[in-house]
Design a protein around this motif. Sequence first.
Motif, PDB file in Angstrom:
ATOM      1  N   ALA A 210      18.074   9.855 -15.372  1.00  0.00           N
ATOM      2  CA  ALA A 210      17.930  11.161 -14.734  1.00  0.00           C
ATOM      3  C   ALA A 210      19.257  11.874 -14.955  1.00  0.00           C
ATOM      4  CB  ALA A 210      17.654  10.988 -13.248  1.00  0.00           C
ATOM      5  N   PRO A 211      19.226  13.211 -15.129  1.00  0.00           N
ATOM      6  CA  PRO A 211      20.469  13.942 -15.405  1.00  0.00           C
ATOM      7  C   PRO A 211      21.566  13.596 -14.398  1.00  0.00           C
ATOM      8  CG  PRO A 211      18.575  15.414 -15.496  1.00  0.00           C
ATOM      9  CD  PRO A 211      18.059  14.080 -15.041  1.00  0.00           C
ATOM     10  N   GLY A 212      22.773  13.354 -14.900  1.00  0.00           N
ATOM     11  CA  GLY A 212      23.925  13.122 -14.030  1.00  0.00           C
ATOM     12  C   GLY A 212      24.123  11.685 -13.593  1.00  0.00           C
ATOM     13  N   ASN A 213      23.075  10.857 -13.679  1.00  0.00           N
ATOM     14  CA  ASN A 213      23.176   9.523 -13.101  1.00  0.00           C
ATOM     15  C   ASN A 213      23.960   8.514 -13.943  1.00  0.00           C
ATOM     16  OD1 ASN A 213      21.294   8.816 -10.466  1.00  0.00           O
ATOM     17  ND2 ASN A 213      20.724  10.722 -11.495  1.00  0.00           N
ATOM     18  N   ASP A 216      27.448   9.073 -13.020  1.00  0.00           N
ATOM     19  CA  ASP A 216      27.762   9.078 -11.597  1.00  0.00           C
ATOM     20  C   ASP A 216      28.282   7.715 -11.166  1.00  0.00           C
ATOM     21  OD1 ASP A 216      27.877   9.465  -8.848  1.00  0.00           O
ATOM     22  OD2 ASP A 216      25.755   8.997  -8.577  1.00  0.00           O
ATOM     23  N   GLN A 230      12.726   5.413 -11.011  1.00  0.00           N
ATOM     24  CA  GLN A 230      11.940   6.137 -10.000  1.00  0.00           C
ATOM     25  C   GLN A 230      10.491   5.634 -10.028  1.00  0.00           C
ATOM     26  OE1 GLN A 230      12.613  10.062 -11.631  1.00  0.00           O
ATOM     27  NE2 GLN A 230      13.982  10.617  -9.949  1.00  0.00           N
ATOM     28  N   ILE A 238      18.014   5.905 -12.115  1.00  0.00           N
ATOM     29  CA  ILE A 238      18.931   6.406 -11.089  1.00  0.00           C
ATOM     30  C   ILE A 238      20.025   5.368 -10.856  1.00  0.00           C
ATOM     31  CG2 ILE A 238      19.055   7.107  -8.656  1.00  0.00           C
ATOM     32  CD1 ILE A 238      17.251   8.976 -10.150  1.00  0.00           C
TER      33      ILE A 238
HETATM   34  C1  LIG Z   1      20.448  11.438 -10.153  1.00  0.00           C
HETATM   35  O1  LIG Z   1      19.111  11.879 -10.378  1.00  0.00           O
HETATM   36  C2  LIG Z   1      18.449  12.384  -9.211  1.00  0.00           C
HETATM   37  C3  LIG Z   1      17.017  12.696  -9.575  1.00  0.00           C
HETATM   38  O2  LIG Z   1      16.959  13.607 -10.646  1.00  0.00           O
HETATM   39  C4  LIG Z   1      19.194  13.586  -8.670  1.00  0.00           C
HETATM   40  O3  LIG Z   1      18.586  14.024  -7.467  1.00  0.00           O
HETATM   41  C5  LIG Z   1      20.645  13.199  -8.419  1.00  0.00           C
HETATM   42  O4  LIG Z   1      21.378  14.334  -8.026  1.00  0.00           O
HETATM   43  C6  LIG Z   1      21.275  12.587  -9.662  1.00  0.00           C
HETATM   44  N1  LIG Z   1      22.625  12.137  -9.348  1.00  0.00           N
HETATM   45  C7  LIG Z   1      23.706  12.743  -9.837  1.00  0.00           C
HETATM   46  C8  LIG Z   1      25.011  12.211  -9.396  1.00  0.00           C
HETATM   47  O5  LIG Z   1      23.617  13.680 -10.618  1.00  0.00           O
END
Ligand SMILES: *[C@@H]1O[C@H](CO)[C@@H](O)[C@H](O)[C@H]1NC(C)=O
Length: 255
Positions: A210-213, A216, A230, A238
């Motif tokens: 997922a974007p950003g994960n 993170d 998910q 995630i």
């Molecule tokens: C990880 O993915 C979830 C679902 O798309 C999102 O809500 C969350 O903000 C993401 N985490 C980061 C750190 O981007």
Amino acid sequence: MKKMAQILYFSLLVIALCSLSEGIQRRYHYINMNMNWTEAQRYCRENYTDLATVKNINDMNELKKTVNNKPMYVWIGLKRTDVYKWKWSLGDPVKYMNWETEPSTDTNNCAVMRNGTWHQQKCIDKLGFICYNDELILIQENLSWTEAVRYCRENHVDLVSVDSEKIQLMVTEVLHQASTAEVWLGLRHSCSVGIWFWVNGEIVCYDHWAPGNETDVDDCEREVRSGAVQSGGDHKWISHPESKQLNFICRRKKK
Ligand SMILES: *[C@@H]1O[C@H](CO)[C@@H](O)[C@H](O)[C@H]1NC(C)=O
Ligand SMILES: *[C@@H]1O[C@H](CO)[C@@H](O)[C@H](O)[C@H]1NC(C)=O
Ligand SMILES: *[C@@H]1O[C@H](CO)[C@@H](O)[C@H](O)[C@H]1NC(C)=O
Ligand SMILES: *[C@@H]1O[C@H](CO)[C@@H](O)[C@H](O)[C@H]1NC(C)=O
């Protein structure tokens, strides 16, 4: 120049590692024992996953191969639940159908396969049958990532490593029974090296983050991050601290 060579070497190494990944497949097993449909179902559920379920033409071809393409009648996991309704043994709706002739409303309430097509048959008849074995199993217990690894290693093989799109698809097939919004995968972050890797030792080649994960990992010094998928939506991956309590997916022993 030396640095360049190193990068090239590393890239080649990565490609080599990626291409080594071994697939997971639904496996069919022909059981050469004559049983009625219910007995055959019990046998498959105890020793495999269930009587054979067929989702598409590829499955059908695999099924034919398990009987060496011989034109014999064998039970599959299809049963009538209502006059016009047929269901797979595990309750899945029938999407792919391949009846030799349209099923009639008589009392032949179970289905056999012969030569890749299906026929109605009396459930009390005793025939050979085909079981299948899913190599993935969803565990509906809420455990931390480390506990999940231990559970899988003690009871099955390991937490699942999703190293191809094919395995991601098999993961999505078992996710619908999950009771948590996300489900642990065998995905682990190394804070010191700064990479994600699978419990089977592979680095992450195929990914579905997922974007950003993926990035993170800010507080990874405090607690190791692990990867989950998910249960709904696009089944993206995630990142979570490893103490989060989630369902998880194990890879089973091959039979
Ligand atoms: C990880 O993915 C979830 C679902 O798309 C999102 O809500 C969350 O903000 C993401 N985490 C980061 C750190 O981007
Ligand atoms: C499972 O397989 C074993 C070995 O073939 C057999 O003895 C047993 O009866 C099978 N289970 C069922 C429910 O038939
Ligand atoms: C299948 O066989 C079992 C054991 O012999 C019997 O109890 C059961 O009634 C049979 N089921 C059907 C649908 O014939
Ligand atoms: C696991 O957690 C989910 C969501 O919090 C909950 O609905 C479910 O009942 C829990 N399962 C177990 C076995 O405790």
